[in-house]
Scaffold this motif. Sequence first.
Motif, PDB file in Angstrom:
ATOM      1  N   TYR A   6       0.836  -1.206   0.000  1.00  0.00           N
ATOM      2  CA  TYR A   6       0.000   0.000   0.000  1.00  0.00           C
ATOM      3  C   TYR A   6       0.871   1.257   0.000  1.00  0.00           C
ATOM      4  O   TYR A   6       0.632   2.194  -0.772  1.00  0.00           O
ATOM      5  CB  TYR A   6      -0.914  -0.013   1.219  1.00  0.00           C
ATOM      6  CG  TYR A   6      -1.653   1.281   1.457  1.00  0.00           C
ATOM      7  CD1 TYR A   6      -2.743   1.642   0.683  1.00  0.00           C
ATOM      8  CD2 TYR A   6      -1.246   2.160   2.458  1.00  0.00           C
ATOM      9  CE1 TYR A   6      -3.412   2.823   0.896  1.00  0.00           C
ATOM     10  CE2 TYR A   6      -1.912   3.353   2.684  1.00  0.00           C
ATOM     11  CZ  TYR A   6      -2.994   3.675   1.891  1.00  0.00           C
ATOM     12  OH  TYR A   6      -3.651   4.858   2.102  1.00  0.00           O
ATOM     13  N   THR A   9       2.478   1.673  -3.347  1.00  0.00           N
ATOM     14  CA  THR A   9       1.511   2.178  -4.325  1.00  0.00           C
ATOM     15  C   THR A   9       1.311   3.676  -4.187  1.00  0.00           C
ATOM     16  O   THR A   9       1.276   4.417  -5.175  1.00  0.00           O
ATOM     17  CB  THR A   9       0.160   1.460  -4.151  1.00  0.00           C
ATOM     18  OG1 THR A   9       0.354   0.050  -4.316  1.00  0.00           O
ATOM     19  CG2 THR A   9      -0.854   1.950  -5.174  1.00  0.00           C
ATOM     20  N   ARG A  10       1.195   4.129  -2.939  1.00  0.00           N
ATOM     21  CA  ARG A  10       1.015   5.571  -2.729  1.00  0.00           C
ATOM     22  C   ARG A  10       2.250   6.361  -3.165  1.00  0.00           C
ATOM     23  O   ARG A  10       2.140   7.475  -3.677  1.00  0.00           O
ATOM     24  CB  ARG A  10       0.724   5.847  -1.253  1.00  0.00           C
ATOM     25  CG  ARG A  10      -0.521   5.164  -0.705  1.00  0.00           C
ATOM     26  CD  ARG A  10      -1.735   5.439  -1.534  1.00  0.00           C
ATOM     27  NE  ARG A  10      -2.052   6.855  -1.586  1.00  0.00           N
ATOM     28  CZ  ARG A  10      -2.920   7.394  -2.426  1.00  0.00           C
ATOM     29  NH1 ARG A  10      -3.523   6.642  -3.327  1.00  0.00           N
ATOM     30  NH2 ARG A  10      -3.171   8.685  -2.399  1.00  0.00           N
ATOM     31  N   LEU A  12       4.265   5.501  -5.631  1.00  0.00           N
ATOM     32  CA  LEU A  12       4.238   5.542  -7.090  1.00  0.00           C
ATOM     33  C   LEU A  12       3.210   6.549  -7.598  1.00  0.00           C
ATOM     34  O   LEU A  12       3.444   7.234  -8.601  1.00  0.00           O
ATOM     35  CB  LEU A  12       3.936   4.143  -7.645  1.00  0.00           C
ATOM     36  CG  LEU A  12       5.020   3.085  -7.401  1.00  0.00           C
ATOM     37  CD1 LEU A  12       4.569   1.724  -7.929  1.00  0.00           C
ATOM     38  CD2 LEU A  12       6.333   3.493  -8.061  1.00  0.00           C
ATOM     39  N   VAL A  13       2.076   6.650  -6.903  1.00  0.00           N
ATOM     40  CA  VAL A  13       1.053   7.612  -7.295  1.00  0.00           C
ATOM     41  C   VAL A  13       1.559   9.040  -7.088  1.00  0.00           C
ATOM     42  O   VAL A  13       1.192   9.960  -7.835  1.00  0.00           O
ATOM     43  CB  VAL A  13      -0.250   7.368  -6.506  1.00  0.00           C
ATOM     44  CG1 VAL A  13      -1.249   8.502  -6.717  1.00  0.00           C
ATOM     45  CG2 VAL A  13      -0.869   6.042  -6.906  1.00  0.00           C
ATOM     46  N   ALA A  14       2.397   9.244  -6.075  1.00  0.00           N
ATOM     47  CA  ALA A  14       2.900  10.585  -5.779  1.00  0.00           C
ATOM     48  C   ALA A  14       3.873  11.094  -6.823  1.00  0.00           C
ATOM     49  O   ALA A  14       4.057  12.310  -6.964  1.00  0.00           O
ATOM     50  CB  ALA A  14       3.574  10.599  -4.402  1.00  0.00           C
ATOM     51  N   VAL A  17       2.243  13.249  -9.470  1.00  0.00           N
ATOM     52  CA  VAL A  17       1.787  14.471  -8.801  1.00  0.00           C
ATOM     53  C   VAL A  17       2.953  15.434  -8.619  1.00  0.00           C
ATOM     54  O   VAL A  17       2.840  16.637  -8.882  1.00  0.00           O
ATOM     55  CB  VAL A  17       1.124  14.136  -7.454  1.00  0.00           C
ATOM     56  CG1 VAL A  17       0.717  15.411  -6.721  1.00  0.00           C
ATOM     57  CG2 VAL A  17      -0.092  13.252  -7.656  1.00  0.00           C
ATOM     58  N   LEU A 300       0.924  12.363   1.475  1.00  0.00           N
ATOM     59  CA  LEU A 300       1.363  10.970   1.433  1.00  0.00           C
ATOM     60  C   LEU A 300       1.488  10.402   2.838  1.00  0.00           C
ATOM     61  O   LEU A 300       1.068   9.260   3.106  1.00  0.00           O
ATOM     62  CB  LEU A 300       2.698  10.873   0.697  1.00  0.00           C
ATOM     63  CG  LEU A 300       3.364   9.492   0.654  1.00  0.00           C
ATOM     64  CD1 LEU A 300       2.487   8.503  -0.088  1.00  0.00           C
ATOM     65  CD2 LEU A 300       4.738   9.589  -0.009  1.00  0.00           C
ATOM     66  N   ASP A 303      -1.940   9.566   4.206  1.00  0.00           N
ATOM     67  CA  ASP A 303      -2.452   8.301   3.677  1.00  0.00           C
ATOM     68  C   ASP A 303      -1.852   7.109   4.414  1.00  0.00           C
ATOM     69  O   ASP A 303      -2.542   6.123   4.704  1.00  0.00           O
ATOM     70  CB  ASP A 303      -2.140   8.199   2.180  1.00  0.00           C
ATOM     71  CG  ASP A 303      -3.015   9.119   1.347  1.00  0.00           C
ATOM     72  OD1 ASP A 303      -4.076   9.537   1.853  1.00  0.00           O
ATOM     73  OD2 ASP A 303      -2.641   9.418   0.199  1.00  0.00           O
ATOM     74  N   TYR A 315      -5.830  -0.119  -0.596  1.00  0.00           N
ATOM     75  CA  TYR A 315      -6.146  -0.011  -2.015  1.00  0.00           C
ATOM     76  C   TYR A 315      -4.979   0.573  -2.768  1.00  0.00           C
ATOM     77  O   TYR A 315      -4.067   1.079  -2.154  1.00  0.00           O
ATOM     78  CB  TYR A 315      -7.420   0.820  -2.246  1.00  0.00           C
ATOM     79  CG  TYR A 315      -7.463   2.116  -1.508  1.00  0.00           C
ATOM     80  CD1 TYR A 315      -6.751   3.231  -1.963  1.00  0.00           C
ATOM     81  CD2 TYR A 315      -8.197   2.253  -0.333  1.00  0.00           C
ATOM     82  CE1 TYR A 315      -6.790   4.432  -1.283  1.00  0.00           C
ATOM     83  CE2 TYR A 315      -8.239   3.456   0.348  1.00  0.00           C
ATOM     84  CZ  TYR A 315      -7.537   4.527  -0.124  1.00  0.00           C
ATOM     85  OH  TYR A 315      -7.591   5.711   0.562  1.00  0.00           O
TER      86      TYR A 315
END
Length: 315
Positions: A6, A9-10, A12-14, A17, A300, A303, A315
């Motif tokens: 998790y 994943t966060r 990688l999403v950052a 951004v 981040l 989260d 998720y």
Amino acid sequence: MSLGRYVLTRLLVAVPVLLGVTVLTFSFLHALPGDPVDAIIGYQTVSPETEASIRAEYHLDRPVWEQYVLWLRDALALEFGRSPVTGRSVAATIGRRLPATLALGGAAWLLALAIGVPAGIVAAVKRGEPADELSRVAALAGIATPNFWLGLVLLLVFSVRLGWFRVIPPDAPLASLAMAKFMLLPMITLGTASAALVTRLLRSSMLRELEAGYVRTARAKGLREQTVILKHVLRNSLLPVVTVAGLQLAFLVDGAVVVEQIFSWPGMGRLLVRSILQRNYPVIQAAVLVIGVSIVLVNLLVDIVYAVLDPRIRY
């Protein structure tokens, strides 16, 4: 999904951004009217050779997309060039100012939590009682009071009239006792609204949890009221508070421009205002980038704390 996956994943999403932050930071400044070279040379008349050398030094002779790539490359290496106004390294300038802003914002955030969390708990447990009414009035006043007005009042009363605090910061290291004393007034100014917001949010969240069935079950089992409140109700009430507290941390660290101006605090906010007035483009870009990246990193962190507090979040 495990906690480790998790978090990955966060992270990688950052990345996209953060890339978007760099694009916006670079684009906004280049969209401003006027020629950056005029601001760099102070609107003086210089020879074409001098102007050409300045453009080459700051890559202004390249296409915009190439300027962005070169700037991003240097930013990843924490190399922002030199200020055309002072001639000093931009990275060194940011490095000197950033600790002061982090110290002020962090202290204000801890003050907000130290006041807001106990006040919110008391207000929820003592619902309808004088303590609850007092906390609600205080929270409303804290949210409604503009921090620039509160800062001016505190400065006028405690520094000018009573003389308990200095009007300007002392010429001392940030970790010194003199600077810690001077930080009290801006810390209170910056943390008051956040403390009020945390109080109101935690009170509402705990009142909702106190009506839940598991609270009645815990009390029926004979658990102490203190255990029910602190171990069960408070933990389940912290999720919305974590979100607001995280966002407030980003705001306090990066949004202290007005407070730093009022108290002449030597932080990033004051540096940014001065650089905007001087049209000091390299410093503005570096400062805005640092602010944007810190906001993304704080979100981040929120989260990740969410996932720790509530194991169902995967998720």
